[in-house]
Design an enzyme around this catalytic site. Structure first.
Site, PDB file in Angstrom:
ATOM      1  N   ASP A 193      53.339 -38.173 -80.543  1.00  0.00           N
ATOM      2  CA  ASP A 193      53.151 -36.873 -81.452  1.00  0.00           C
ATOM      3  C   ASP A 193      51.327 -35.936 -81.535  1.00  0.00           C
ATOM      4  O   ASP A 193      50.540 -36.844 -82.121  1.00  0.00           O
ATOM      5  CB  ASP A 193      53.814 -37.683 -83.131  1.00  0.00           C
TER       6      ASP A 193
ATOM      7  N   HIS B 173      53.770 -35.109 -90.619  1.00  0.00           N
ATOM      8  CA  HIS B 173      52.836 -35.779 -89.273  1.00  0.00           C
ATOM      9  C   HIS B 173      51.193 -36.419 -89.410  1.00  0.00           C
ATOM     10  O   HIS B 173      50.597 -35.603 -90.527  1.00  0.00           O
ATOM     11  CB  HIS B 173      52.686 -35.458 -88.842  1.00  0.00           C
TER      12      HIS B 173
END
Length: 556
Positions: free
Chosen positions: A196, A369
């Site tokens: 990610d 995130h």
């Protein structure tokens, strides 16, 4: 490393935030990780959703062993109904994921009346055998429960796809990411890390989700009227913290927005959210309580056109009418690309007289995130031989590559890819393969269409300069005009001299038909083409604009 060639093919999620989809292929068998979508940009007029182009999979349905969903967000799960419908549900592979992701998938498939597909809840740490693949889900923390990384092991080695993650040490549900399992995988050897990249541009560590709750309560305590909190409907832990803050201040809670109500019900059924008895009220009951006793939790944090908050901001919501004294709390940040829609919504709220609180005013949001130090931690835990940054635009993919290099990964082992470009790995190393078709498929209503669909181009043209429709009636014998041409226009920006222009256009039509008759042009298609060209040139000469010209020739 032994065996044949392992291919990792991203069909979405590289060079963009959204529509994540990755194909892992070995021994002519396939595992698909995530089937995401993204929402259209302003230029994609009338389009409802944007899916990854999965043409590569259409002819290989029988080769797909499994579809694995990392978590329940739309950019990882949302395209599943369309993918299954297009690939054919009779031969559909089983779909695996965490319990919450699978509950959301069942709800989506029910809405699309798709049945007879195997959806299987997979506990963390359990290994699924699927053809030549061993698949394991590893618990991660994110802004939705049951988020997982996926480890796919073959004879060639292990590919680890992180999904969306952060290393939150104090998550709301008390279950931090399984760092020990990640370290074990790193010790045993990770061939490829697909990571990610969303926050690769943010230094340090992301704040903990648990830190948001006290700040929400502090903000709520300063609000005298109604409080409207907007967040992602899937952020169940955030909903829990809003409910806790409301309960602490003696306020009732109303859930507004279909996806918000649906996801909270799914979360309650799986034990991810607990609501005190009597705290929930129906949206239609909001006006029965004093303003200082109500908190409304709403969808619309991204300014989506049909969302509850957007409709409230335009005084178009059936059950909630905002007024001066209301406080609107944006417990989310705009996804890249949504800033304009969010700012427009905020401006409308100020016009109504609301007080608006965003993350710029108070720490009422924590990203799901990881920041740069967490991306480095993932790299150091897993020590991959090769790195393929994913889930980000090209800038963030580039920054993620730099982070990998900074922790000692060989620059030649870091691959900055793009959608449709497969990475091939075997005992000789890793290299790019031949590019395959990738890109976008548009959903317009319930139909999906080719990304090259001319309808989009036509919509842009109509929005810019409008349309002229000209109906010409001609004689079947000699092609001469037998009735005055009809001229209809819509959306053409001029038009003080409309009557005069219509007469001129009729004259231009007559001239074009006379010229065609003189040249003995009789075929209707050719007549319409000649009329189109002549009128387009005439209109541009008069207006310096290029509206769509639609000639219709009728023979009598």
């Amino acid at each position: 490393m032994s065996g044949g060639t392992l291919r990792v093919l991203p069909l979405g999620g590289l060079g963009e935030i959204g529509k994540n989809m990755t194909v892992v292929e070995y021994d002519d068998r396939i595992v698909v990780v995530d089937t995401g979508l993204r929402f259209p940009t302003a230029e994609q007029m009338g389009i409802d959703l944007v899916l990854p182009d999965f043409t590569y999979l259409r002819d290989r349905v029988e080769d797909i062993e499994a579809i694995v969903i990392t978590h329940g967000h739309e950019d990882h799960l949302g395209a599943l109904p369309w993918v299954l419908r297009e690939l054919g549900t009779e031969d559909a592979p089983p779909v695996y994921g965490g319990p919450l992701a699978m509950a959301m998938a069942r709800s989506k498939l029910d809405e699309h009346r798709i049945r007879d597909v195997v959806l299987e809840d997979v506990p963390d740490g359990e290994t699924i055998e699927a053809g030549p693949f061993d698949i394991e889900l590893i618990h991660m923390t994110h802004s939705i429960p049951d988020s997982n990384a996926v480890a796919i092991t073959t004879d060639v080695g292990t590919v680890l796809i992180t999904g969306d993650y952060k290393f939150d040490q104090t998550p709301v549900d008390g279950r931090p990411a399984d760092m020990s399992r990640l370290a074990e995988l790193g010790r045993d050897g990770v061939l490829l890390l697909c990571g990610d990249s969303t926050n690769a541009d943010r230094p340090g560590y992301s704040p903990s989700e648990a830190g948001v709750g006290p700040h929400l309560e502090e903000v709520f305590s300063r609000c005298e009227g109604r409080i409207i909190v907007t967040s992602f409907a899937s952020n169940i832990h955030r909903v829990q913290q809003v409910v806790d803050a409301a309960a602490a201040l003696g306020r009732k809670v109303a859930l507004v927005g279909r996806s918000m109500r649906k996801n909270v019900n799914i979360g309650r059924s799986l034990g991810h959210i607990e609501l005190p008895d009597g705290i929930l009220v129906q949206p239609r009951e909001i006006d029965q309580f004093p303003d200082e006793r109500i908190v409304i939790i709403s969808t619309g944090s991204q300014g989506e056109p049909l969302s509850a908050l957007r409709r409230m901001a335009h005084n178009d919501h059936r059950q909630v009418r905002l007024h001066a004294g209301d406080s609107v709390v944006f417990s989310a940040t705009p996804i890249p690309g949504n800033e304009r829609a969010v700012n427009e919504t905020i401006d409308r709220l100020y016009h109504i007289g609301c007080d608006v609180i965003t993350t710029a005013d108070a720490p009422v949001h924590a990203s799901g995130h990881g920041y740069q130090e967490e991306l480095k931690l993932m790299l150091n835990l897993t020590r991959p031989r090769y790195v393929l940054p994913m889930h980000g635009d090209f800038k963030r993919i580039h920054l993620h590559a730099q982070l990998a290099e900074s922790v000692g990964i060989d620059p030649d082992a870091i691959f900055q890819g793009e959608n449709g470009l497969p990475l091939e790995l075997d005992e000789r190393g890793a290299r790019w393969g031949d590019k395959v078709q990738s890109g976008m498929i548009f959903v317009d209503g319930v139909d999906i269409g080719d990304p090259a669909d001319v309808a989009l181009r036509d919509r842009r043209m109509l929005s810019a300069d409008g349309i002229f429709i000209v109906v010409a009636t001609i004689s079947e014998q000699d092609g001469s005009s037998v009735a005055p041409p009809e001229v209809i226009f819509r959306g053409v920006p001029f038009l003080e001299q409309a009557d005069e222009l219509i007469e001129e256009i009729r004259g231009a039509v007559e001239d074009s038909l006379d010229a065609a008759a003189k040249d003995r042009v009789r075929e209707v298609d050719l007549l319409q083409q000649q009329l189109h060209d002549d009128l387009a040139a005439f209109v541009y000469d008069r207006l310096k604009r290029r509206p769509m010209v639609l000639p219709v020739v009728v023979e009598v």
